[in-house]
Design a protein around this motif. Structure first.
Motif, short mmCIF file in Angstrom:
data_model
loop_
_atom_site.label_atom_id
_atom_site.label_comp_id
_atom_site.label_asym_id
_atom_site.label_seq_id
_atom_site.Cartn_x
_atom_site.Cartn_y
_atom_site.Cartn_z
N ASN A 185 -99.71 -41.89 -40.50
CA ASN A 185 -100.33 -42.63 -41.61
C ASN A 185 -101.23 -43.71 -41.04
N PRO A 186 -102.34 -43.34 -40.46
CA PRO A 186 -103.09 -44.34 -39.71
C PRO A 186 -103.87 -45.31 -40.59
N PRO A 187 -103.53 -46.59 -40.55
CA PRO A 187 -104.28 -47.56 -41.35
C PRO A 187 -105.74 -47.66 -40.91
N CYS A 188 -106.02 -47.36 -39.65
CA CYS A 188 -107.41 -47.43 -39.18
C CYS A 188 -108.28 -46.42 -39.91
N VAL A 189 -107.71 -45.27 -40.24
CA VAL A 189 -108.46 -44.24 -40.97
C VAL A 189 -108.65 -44.67 -42.42
N ARG A 190 -107.58 -45.24 -42.96
CA ARG A 190 -107.61 -45.67 -44.36
C ARG A 190 -108.74 -46.66 -44.62
N VAL A 191 -108.96 -47.58 -43.69
CA VAL A 191 -109.90 -48.67 -43.98
C VAL A 191 -111.34 -48.35 -43.60
N CYS A 192 -111.56 -47.37 -42.74
CA CYS A 192 -112.92 -47.14 -42.23
C CYS A 192 -113.88 -46.78 -43.37
N PRO A 193 -114.96 -47.54 -43.53
CA PRO A 193 -115.85 -47.31 -44.66
C PRO A 193 -116.83 -46.15 -44.45
N THR A 194 -116.84 -45.56 -43.28
CA THR A 194 -117.85 -44.52 -43.02
C THR A 194 -117.24 -43.20 -42.58
N LYS A 195 -115.94 -43.12 -42.55
CA LYS A 195 -115.23 -41.95 -42.01
C LYS A 195 -115.53 -41.73 -40.53
N ALA A 196 -115.96 -42.78 -39.86
CA ALA A 196 -116.18 -42.67 -38.42
C ALA A 196 -114.84 -42.52 -37.71
N THR A 197 -113.79 -43.09 -38.29
CA THR A 197 -112.45 -42.86 -37.80
C THR A 197 -111.81 -41.89 -38.78
N PHE A 198 -111.33 -40.77 -38.26
CA PHE A 198 -110.72 -39.79 -39.16
C PHE A 198 -109.61 -39.06 -38.44
N LYS A 199 -108.71 -38.51 -39.24
CA LYS A 199 -107.61 -37.79 -38.65
C LYS A 199 -107.89 -36.30 -38.77
#
Ligand code: SF4
Ligand code: SF4
Lengths: 268, 384
Positions: A125-139
């Protein structure tokens, strides 16, 4: 799909704007793109990659150095030499700093001062993915790896605030002058200033059928074990079902995919 | 109507030139930041947001506070605000412009700013923040401009403005609530992980914004023929009083929760901010100053006879503004990052380039505000 990455991203972006894509569609497309581009017959596959780190088996400084420098060289991680602007994917930290709140005065000295290898936990449940506004971080839905698209990141650093494990680094300036020429891995991209980066479980090596660089570097110690958490017969599952393991900050519910064995011996 | 901003006294032009000079210097420094990267700021791997994001957070509040004039006037028919709602709306416009600029100068890859729109990400609070902020900017420009236009022609504003105004009233709290959610939904950042964060944001906004408006009204009275009127200023004073007390109360709740629960993670940021940890205490004097300003201002404001004196009210308003600027524009952001996830302390202090860029963004805000106020005041002087 015979288009390049940029084209793909453009089309994905436009179709999302027009409402064809949606979050789900986009990530699916991206996965299929990634697998088509990178998949080779010998690629290693898993539904949920995870790592077990048996700390007792890392007995010398050299082990740590080997693992860290293998990772950093493979990924052109710059050596900035200034803790404020430091970029790191794999590093060591003592127990009390790696597991704040879990330390106590009377614990075995051997563990208290033992360095632990830290990296991105590739949380379920990565919070970093949740907050990224550009989907640059994704799972990646296909194997659970939390990825980073350096070409899309706007450098807002929201993911740094969201990651409770300090796993992310920001390129406060151009990292290239800080990569020694003889160390550079020409097969892996270098980053520009203004983007965030972190460990990616060596997705590029897995695609070629290789184990992550750190696992490979300390193979002889068997301290780092990498495998599929969703496969009951995998080595990681076997170890986890026979050993007591801990994860960092479990109370936050991010479900890290990196497990630590602190006992070393079999005590199941 | 904008042509009214092009004629003015020598003092008006000197002020404009002064702002332009700061903006010019700031722009040059920004070019350097653009070239080198955010490494020229005091931010670090551990404290990855600093002065810029602090200013953004604070100014969202100032923007939201326009509703404190618009709401009593339109919903409760509080007549004394009739003359100055436009000042609130234009202050909101200037503040949102500053907010957007602060976000922009804080980005590592500013050329990719459109990615937020090209790849809309509904699970990211930042996406919603962009949506509500731009919506609010638009609402306030439309409402302010239309009403002023009607006023200058001496006719009643068009009928469609009323529902737009109501929408802007509902919209205002949302911009600050969403901004609070940027922080309060993050795991592992104990200082921000608080359900009262949005409430605290609104309370501090509704005191800092009107406090600034009191000061602006007094400046306008001195420098132009426009007078907001004693009653309006006293009304604003009451609003500042109520919300400043609420704000201090909410802060007290946070302190109680952290220290009575005795949970280390929740206590550490407060300890860092107000006492320092392991010899690191760069923010300690500032935070105590903020506390002191808050206490003194509340005492001054609750005593009716003191509040009734305009000089004292202006002074108390300045204290409120400064106290909240330190608390929200600085301490709140840094406190969220210290200690870091490894329970280690990395301190943050803005560098000169960072300060100059910050000043320049404020100067842009004041420029927008000056031009808009100039137009508004000229219209009001003409029709008066
Ligand atoms: S460790 Fe941090 S960066 Fe890695 S997946 Fe978890 S939250 Fe994201
Ligand atoms: S810094 Fe980049 S990866 Fe991190 S949240 Fe912002 S856009 Fe996403």
């Amino acid at each position: 799909m015979s288009m390049d990455r940029r084209q793909f991203i453009k089309i994905a972006g436009i179709s999302t704007v027009l409402g064809f894509g949606g979050t789900l569609g986009l990530s699916k497309l991206k996965d299929s793109w990634a697998s088509e581009m990178l998949q080779s017959p010998e690629a290693l596959n898993a539904k949920h990659w995870a790592m077990v780190i048996d700390v007792k088996k890392l007995t010398s400084e050299e082990h740590y150095d080997k693992a860290i420098s293998a990772c950093h060289r493979a990924h052109n991680v710059p050596n900035i030499g200034n803790p404020k602007e430091e970029v790191k994917w794999l590093w060591k930290e003592t127990y009390e700093h790696a597991f704040p709140g879990m330390e106590q005065e009377y614990m075995p000295e051997g563990i208290k001062h033992k360095p632990f290898l830290l990296l991105c936990n590739h949380c379920e449940n990565p919070p970093c993915v949740r907050v990224c506004p550009t989907k640059a971080t994704f799972k990646r839905e296909s194997d659970g790896i939390v990825m980073q698209d350096m070409h899309r990141c706007i450098g807002c650093r929201f993911c740094m605030a969201a990651c409770p494990f300090g796993a992310r680094s920001f390129n406060w300036r151009d990292p290239r002058p800080f990569i020694k020429e003889q160390d550079e891995n020409k097969e892996f991209p270098t980053r520009t200033k203004g983007v965030v980066e972190k460990c990616t479980f060596c997705y590029e090596r897995l695609a070629k059928g290789e184990m992550p660089a750190c696992v490979e570097a300390v193979k002889d110690t068997k301290a780092l074990v990498f495998g599929d958490l969703s496969d009951p017969n995998s080595e990681v599952r076997k170890i986890l079902s026979t050993h007591y393991s801990i994860r960092r900050k479990p109370e936050l519910g991010t479900q890290p995919s990196v497990y630590y064995l602190i006992g070393g011996e079999e005590n199941a | 109507m904008l042509e009214r901003a092009l004629t003015g006294s020598g003092r008006y032009w000197r002020w404009i030139l002064f702002l332009l000079a700061i903006i010019g210097v700031g722009f040059l420094v920004y070019l350097r930041q653009f070239k080198v990267g955010l490494g020229i700021t005091g931010m670090s791997r551990d404290v990855s947001w600093g002065l810029y994001i602090g200013q953004f957070t604070f100014l969202v509040g100032v923007a939201a506070s326009a509703v404190m004039l618009v709401l009593p006037y339109y919903l409760h028919n509080h007549k004394v605000f009739g003359k100055i709602t436009i000042l609130g709306e234009f202050l909101a416009v200037a503040s949102v412009v500053m907010c957007m600029l602060f976000i922009f100068v804080d980005m590592g890859q500013p050329m990719r700013v459109m990615n937020v729109i090209l790849h809309p990400t509904p699970n990211s609070v930042m996406f919603w923040d962009a949506v509500v902020l731009s919506g609010y900017l638009l609402l306030n420009i439309v409402v302010g401009w239309t009403i002023l236009g009607a006023e200058s022609k001496g006719v009643a504003p068009q009928k469609w403005v009323k529902p737009v105004i109501i929408l802007s009233i509902i919209w205002a709290p949302s911009i600050h609530t969403v901004t609070a959610f940027l922080y309060s939904g993050l795991p592992g950042r104990h200082f921000w992980l608080s359900a009262v964060m949005a409430a605290r944001f609104l309370a501090s906004a509704f005191s800092a914004g009107p406090a600034l408006l009191i000061i602006l009204c007094l400046i306008l009275r001195k420098t132009t023929k426009f007078d907001a009127g004693r009653e309006a200023i006293q009304s604003l004073g009451k609003i500042v009083t109520y919300f400043m007390i609420t704000n201090v109360f909410l802060l007290g709740l946070e302190v109680f929760t952290a220290f009575y629960s005795n949970i280390p993670g929740h206590m550490h940021p407060f300890q860092y901010l107000f006492a320092g940890i392991e010899g690191h205490g760069k923010l300690v004097p500032l935070m105590w100053a903020s506390g002191l300003f808050a206490v003194v201002s509340v005492i001054m404001l609750v005593i009716p006879s003191v509040r009734a004196k305009e000089g004292a009210l202006a002074f108390a308003s300045a204290l409120v503004f400064l106290s909240l600027w330190i608390d929200k524009g600085f301490g709140l952001i840094v406190g969220g990052f210290v200690p870091n996830p490894f329970e280690k302390v990395t301190e943050y202090w803005p560098t000169w380039p960072e300060v100059i860029i910050t000043l320049a963004v404020w100067a842009v805000g004041f420029l927008v505000l000056t031009v808009l106020y100039k137009v508004a005041v000229s219209v009001k002087e003409e029709v008066a």
